[in-house]
Design a protein around this motif. Structure first.
Motif, PDB file in Angstrom:
ATOM      1  N   GLU A 101      -1.247   8.536  -4.872  1.00  9.59           N
ATOM      2  CA  GLU A 101      -1.936   9.386  -3.900  1.00  9.59           C
ATOM      3  C   GLU A 101      -3.186  10.013  -4.508  1.00  9.59           C
ATOM      4  O   GLU A 101      -4.203  10.176  -3.833  1.00  9.59           O
ATOM      5  N   ASP A 130      -9.870   1.639   1.655  1.00 11.82           N
ATOM      6  CA  ASP A 130      -9.371   1.690   0.285  1.00 11.82           C
ATOM      7  C   ASP A 130      -7.857   1.666   0.277  1.00 11.82           C
ATOM      8  O   ASP A 130      -7.208   1.859   1.310  1.00 11.82           O
ATOM      9  N   ALA A 131      -7.311   1.401  -0.882  1.00 10.79           N
ATOM     10  CA  ALA A 131      -5.853   1.348  -1.009  1.00 10.79           C
ATOM     11  C   ALA A 131      -5.457   1.603  -2.452  1.00 10.79           C
ATOM     12  O   ALA A 131      -6.172   1.231  -3.390  1.00 10.79           O
ATOM     13  N   ALA A 132      -4.317   2.245  -2.609  1.00  9.04           N
ATOM     14  CA  ALA A 132      -3.650   2.342  -3.905  1.00  9.04           C
ATOM     15  C   ALA A 132      -2.216   1.903  -3.686  1.00  9.04           C
ATOM     16  O   ALA A 132      -1.571   2.318  -2.721  1.00  9.04           O
ATOM     17  N   SER A 178      -3.787   5.411   1.205  1.00  7.54           N
ATOM     18  CA  SER A 178      -5.164   5.087   1.550  1.00  7.54           C
ATOM     19  C   SER A 178      -5.835   6.414   1.875  1.00  7.54           C
ATOM     20  O   SER A 178      -5.236   7.484   1.694  1.00  7.54           O
ATOM     21  N   THR A 179      -7.075   6.393   2.309  1.00  7.57           N
ATOM     22  CA  THR A 179      -7.712   7.607   2.791  1.00  7.57           C
ATOM     23  C   THR A 179      -8.222   7.385   4.195  1.00  7.57           C
ATOM     24  O   THR A 179      -8.498   6.251   4.603  1.00  7.57           O
ATOM     25  N   VAL A 206       0.840  -1.197   0.000  1.00  4.73           N
ATOM     26  CA  VAL A 206       0.000   0.000   0.000  1.00  4.73           C
ATOM     27  C   VAL A 206       0.876   1.249   0.000  1.00  4.73           C
ATOM     28  O   VAL A 206       1.748   1.406   0.862  1.00  4.73           O
ATOM     29  N   ALA A 230      -4.584   1.064 -11.625  1.00  6.83           N
ATOM     30  CA  ALA A 230      -4.679   2.485 -11.311  1.00  6.83           C
ATOM     31  C   ALA A 230      -4.617   3.317 -12.591  1.00  6.83           C
ATOM     32  O   ALA A 230      -4.074   2.882 -13.614  1.00  6.83           O
ATOM     33  N   VAL A 288      -6.003   6.981  -5.267  1.00  4.74           N
ATOM     34  CA  VAL A 288      -6.780   6.395  -4.173  1.00  4.74           C
ATOM     35  C   VAL A 288      -8.042   7.196  -3.897  1.00  4.74           C
ATOM     36  O   VAL A 288      -9.022   6.672  -3.355  1.00  4.74           O
ATOM     37  N   SER A 295     -10.853  -1.451  -3.241  1.00  4.42           N
ATOM     38  CA  SER A 295     -11.748  -1.192  -2.114  1.00  4.42           C
ATOM     39  C   SER A 295     -11.848  -2.457  -1.272  1.00  4.42           C
ATOM     40  O   SER A 295     -12.186  -3.528  -1.788  1.00  4.42           O
ATOM     41  N   GLY A 354      -6.656  -0.992   5.031  1.00  4.74           N
ATOM     42  CA  GLY A 354      -5.827  -0.159   4.169  1.00  4.74           C
ATOM     43  C   GLY A 354      -4.779   0.678   4.872  1.00  4.74           C
ATOM     44  O   GLY A 354      -3.852   1.165   4.231  1.00  4.74           O
ATOM     45  N   ILE A 360      -5.677   0.114  -7.712  1.00  9.30           N
ATOM     46  CA  ILE A 360      -6.490   0.696  -6.660  1.00  9.30           C
ATOM     47  C   ILE A 360      -7.506  -0.352  -6.255  1.00  9.30           C
ATOM     48  O   ILE A 360      -7.902  -1.194  -7.060  1.00  9.30           O
TER      49      ILE A 360
END
Length: 345
Positions: A136, A82-84, A43-44, A40, A129, A139, A106, A113, A104
């Motif tokens: 950044e 979530d994650a990128a 994330s948010t 990762v 992605a 995500v 969910s 994440g 990316i």
């Protein structure tokens, strides 16, 4: 790609204030058959993370939340829906993704994440992605975008459809504006006056400052109302919805959920709180919009993983605009030049 045997994760062991979240070293998960392991990068920290951590649950949903979150202590101690990042390893049978792919994803209510690594099914809500965005930026498509799209999948939106987004400056609201405009809708954004420039830049045709005007008593009517705040139950806004229209309850309490089916049947207007289960196809659609310049990343602030408490404190203020990004690991493989379409606030 080398994978460490331990990882840093933001963990909470008790429900409560932001200070309950702290960094721990935990074993790095290994992908099972059919799974991928993501390193990762971002994330948010979302409203959902706030609600889970603080047990700030809409009225009547406490017991349901306890089943998912834990009764006395968190059952899923690592937040982050979530994650990128970059695929670090794949389990047996996985052919769709390979180590090194930028993705990316969910995790939805499974969370996870806010850690350096996370495993999830390769056939889950995961896609490559956007080529035009850093991780950044990328995500920010996930939490708000997949939620807004899940609701919009249940209604017909096209050229001339009037859509009102209540709570238009948050992660879901900013996504809803952009998705509705892409479909050709006429969009009214309800937010504070200070956010008018932001929502207008995303495509809102008009702005209602909720501190000066109550949209539900202003006489305007709409085909679709998206309530991202939780203060627009059907009993309050029924007269503001055109015949055959819809009320999409992104946030709702138990009473609104229980009454929604009967309200829909009686009025002929769809009232729903069920977002469905958007997956990889919905994420890929968002990526296509981003890569073609039709979807902006909206980033309020970014925090390093080491500053996770500060990130939670900021989200707790309720003043978040768009997304609060958590930088988990440095994206040394992420060489994309930041897109000029990013909207940093």
């Amino acid at each position: 790609m080398t994978t460490n045997t331990t990882m840093t994760a933001a963990v909470y062991r008790r429900f409560g204030a932001p200070e309950e979240v702290h960094l721990e070293q935990r074993p790095t998960p290994s992908p099972k058959p059919g799974e991928v392991l993501i390193r990762v990068h971002a994330s948010t920290v979302s409203v959902a993370d706030h609600r889970a951590r603080a047990r700030d649950i809409p009225s009547g949903l406490g017991m349901l939340a306890a089943i998912g979150l834990g009764l006395f202590r968190p059952s899923r101690p690592i937040l982050g829906m979530d994650a990128a990042g970059v695929i670090a390893a794949v389990g047996s049978g996985v052919t769709v993704f390979a180590p090194g792919d930028r993705v990316i994803a969910s995790m939805d209510a499974a969370f996870g994440g806010h850690a350096e690594y996370v495993c999830l099914p390769a056939d889950g809500a995961i896609t490559r992605a956007p080529a035009t965005m850093t991780l950044e930026e990328a995500v920010t498509l996930v939490f708000g975008g997949i939620t807004a799209q899940g609701f919009f999948n249940q209604v017909a939106i096209g050229p001339g459809t009037s859509v009102l987004v209540n709570g238009a400056s948050g992660a879901v609201g900013t996504a809803a504006i952009q998705l509705a405009k892409h479909l050709g809708a006429d969009v009214t954004a309800v937010t504070s006056g200070g956010n008018a420039a932001l929502v207008t830049s995303l495509g809102a045709d008009r702005v209602i400052d909720y501190t000066r005007q109550d949209f539900a008593s202003g006489g305007g009517t709409y085909d679709v109302i998206v309530d991202c705040v939780g203060n627009a139950p059907f009993s309050r806004v029924e007269a503001s919805i055109n015949p055959g229209g819809a009320l999409l309850l992104v946030i709702s309490d138990l009473w609104s959920m229980l009454r929604s089916r009967g309200q829909s049947r009686r009025s002929g207007k769809l009232v729903t709180w069920n977002v469905g289960k958007p997956g990889a196809d919905e994420l890929a659609y968002l990526v296509s919009l981003a890569d073609s310049g039709r979807y902006q990343a909206v980033i309020d602030r970014s925090f390093d993983l080491a500053d996770i408490v500060d990130a939670h404190r900021y989200v707790d203020t309720g003043r978040k605009r768009g997304n609060v990004v958590l930088r988990v690991t440095h994206a040394e493989t992420d060489t994309v030049v930041p897109s000029p379409r990013q909207r940093s606030i």
